[in-house]
Design an enzyme around this catalytic site. Structure first.
Site, mmCIF file in Angstrom:
data_model
loop_
_atom_site.group_PDB
_atom_site.id
_atom_site.type_symbol
_atom_site.label_atom_id
_atom_site.label_comp_id
_atom_site.label_asym_id
_atom_site.label_seq_id
_atom_site.Cartn_x
_atom_site.Cartn_y
_atom_site.Cartn_z
ATOM 1 N N GLY A 20 0.811 -1.199 0.000
ATOM 2 C CA GLY A 20 0.000 0.000 0.000
ATOM 3 C C GLY A 20 0.845 1.249 0.000
ATOM 4 O O GLY A 20 0.322 2.367 0.076
ATOM 5 N N ASP A 21 2.171 1.068 -0.084
ATOM 6 C CA ASP A 21 3.110 2.181 -0.134
ATOM 7 C C ASP A 21 4.125 1.852 -1.223
ATOM 8 O O ASP A 21 3.920 0.948 -2.023
ATOM 9 C CB ASP A 21 3.780 2.360 1.231
ATOM 10 C CG ASP A 21 4.245 3.795 1.476
ATOM 11 O OD1 ASP A 21 4.622 4.469 0.497
ATOM 12 O OD2 ASP A 21 4.242 4.230 2.638
ATOM 13 N N ASP A 22 5.230 2.603 -1.271
ATOM 14 C CA ASP A 22 6.259 2.311 -2.251
ATOM 15 C C ASP A 22 6.794 0.890 -2.056
ATOM 16 O O ASP A 22 7.075 0.480 -0.926
ATOM 17 C CB ASP A 22 7.409 3.306 -2.116
ATOM 18 C CG ASP A 22 6.947 4.747 -2.240
ATOM 19 O OD1 ASP A 22 6.105 5.030 -3.112
ATOM 20 O OD2 ASP A 22 7.434 5.590 -1.458
ATOM 21 N N SER A 53 1.312 -1.863 -6.472
ATOM 22 C CA SER A 53 1.069 -0.825 -5.469
ATOM 23 C C SER A 53 0.190 0.264 -6.087
ATOM 24 O O SER A 53 0.707 1.226 -6.664
ATOM 25 C CB SER A 53 2.388 -0.232 -4.967
ATOM 26 O OG SER A 53 2.140 0.754 -3.988
#
Length: 238
Positions: A20-22, A53
């Site tokens: 859910g992030d880099d 992502s």
């Protein structure tokens, strides 16, 4: 997310990351604290990475990059349903640098941005930051990229009076999504060149009359010759 912060000689290979992030975040310290410590992240190789992502980058360089980031080599990268590929994030007050970045052979499917660089990233720093600490972004290379179902080919926002320089993009084919934006290349305060790029890039990254192959180093990093030793052990049952 796999973070890399103020370290040298790193090898990341054969990873499948859903985040859910880099998927991979490369950092080297925040604003005046990162400048004071001054330990860069350097000599990093990333290869055979698959990332999913939807709201972040495949590989992010920054935004905490005040100690410097240099000599990053990324190749054979696949991103699916991901916001962007290799993204640079920085801002006034961060100082430091992101330079000597080499990316090749990316396969991207369902992306918001193929190329994204941001010179005004992040929340307001604490009162101790130096507004005269400008980051140096230079020698950024992307080549051999195939992307499909793309909303925006590139958003490249440098810093006024501190442009991002030495950008090279070559041999790129981007197929647009059904609801793609009309303006495909949005560029401010950047300098560089392109070669064999579709759709055509912005005027700040002019197409070269003669073919250009953007740089990728031929030498090997020391970490590439380090062999991973695996072992196993069994516990006897009594």
């Amino acid at each position: 997310m796999l973070p890399s912060d103020s370290c040298s000689q790193i090898r990341i290979e054969d990873c499948y990351i859903v985040s859910g992030d880099d998927c991979i975040a490369v950092k080297s310290g925040f604003d005046e604290y990162g400048i004071k410590v001054g330990i860069p992240t350097e000599h990093l190789v990333i290869r055979r990475l698959t990332c999913i992502s939807p709201s972040s980058a495949t590989i992010a360089l920054g935004s905490e990059m005040s100690g410097g980031i240099r000599d990053v080599r990324a190749e054979d990268i696949t991103a699916i349903d991901t916001e962007s590929s290799v993204r640079i994030k920085t801002a006034v007050g961060r100082g430091g640098y992101v330079k000597d970045i080499y990316v090749r052979r990316m396969t991207l499917k369902t992306m918001k941005y193929v190329f994204w660089m941001t010179g005004s990233y992040g929340s307001p720093p604490d009162p101790g930051f130096d507004p005269k600490a400008l980051p140096e972004i230079t020698n950024i290379n992307y080549k051999q990229v195939v992307a499909e179902n793309v909303t925006i080919s590139a958003r490249l926002d440098g810093i006024h009076d501190d442009p991002f320089k030495g950008i090279c993009i070559s041999n790129v084919t981007i197929t647009l999504a059904e609801k793609a934006k009309k303006l495909q290349w949005n560029c401010t305060d950047v300098e560089g060149i392109t070669s064999n790029v579709t759709p055509k890039a912005c005027d700040l990254l002019p197409e070269q009359k003669e073919a250009v192959d953007c740089a990728f180093p031929d030498d090997r990093l020391a970490i590439e010759d380090v062999e991973l030793v695996t072992c196993s052990a069994s516990t006897p049952f009594f």
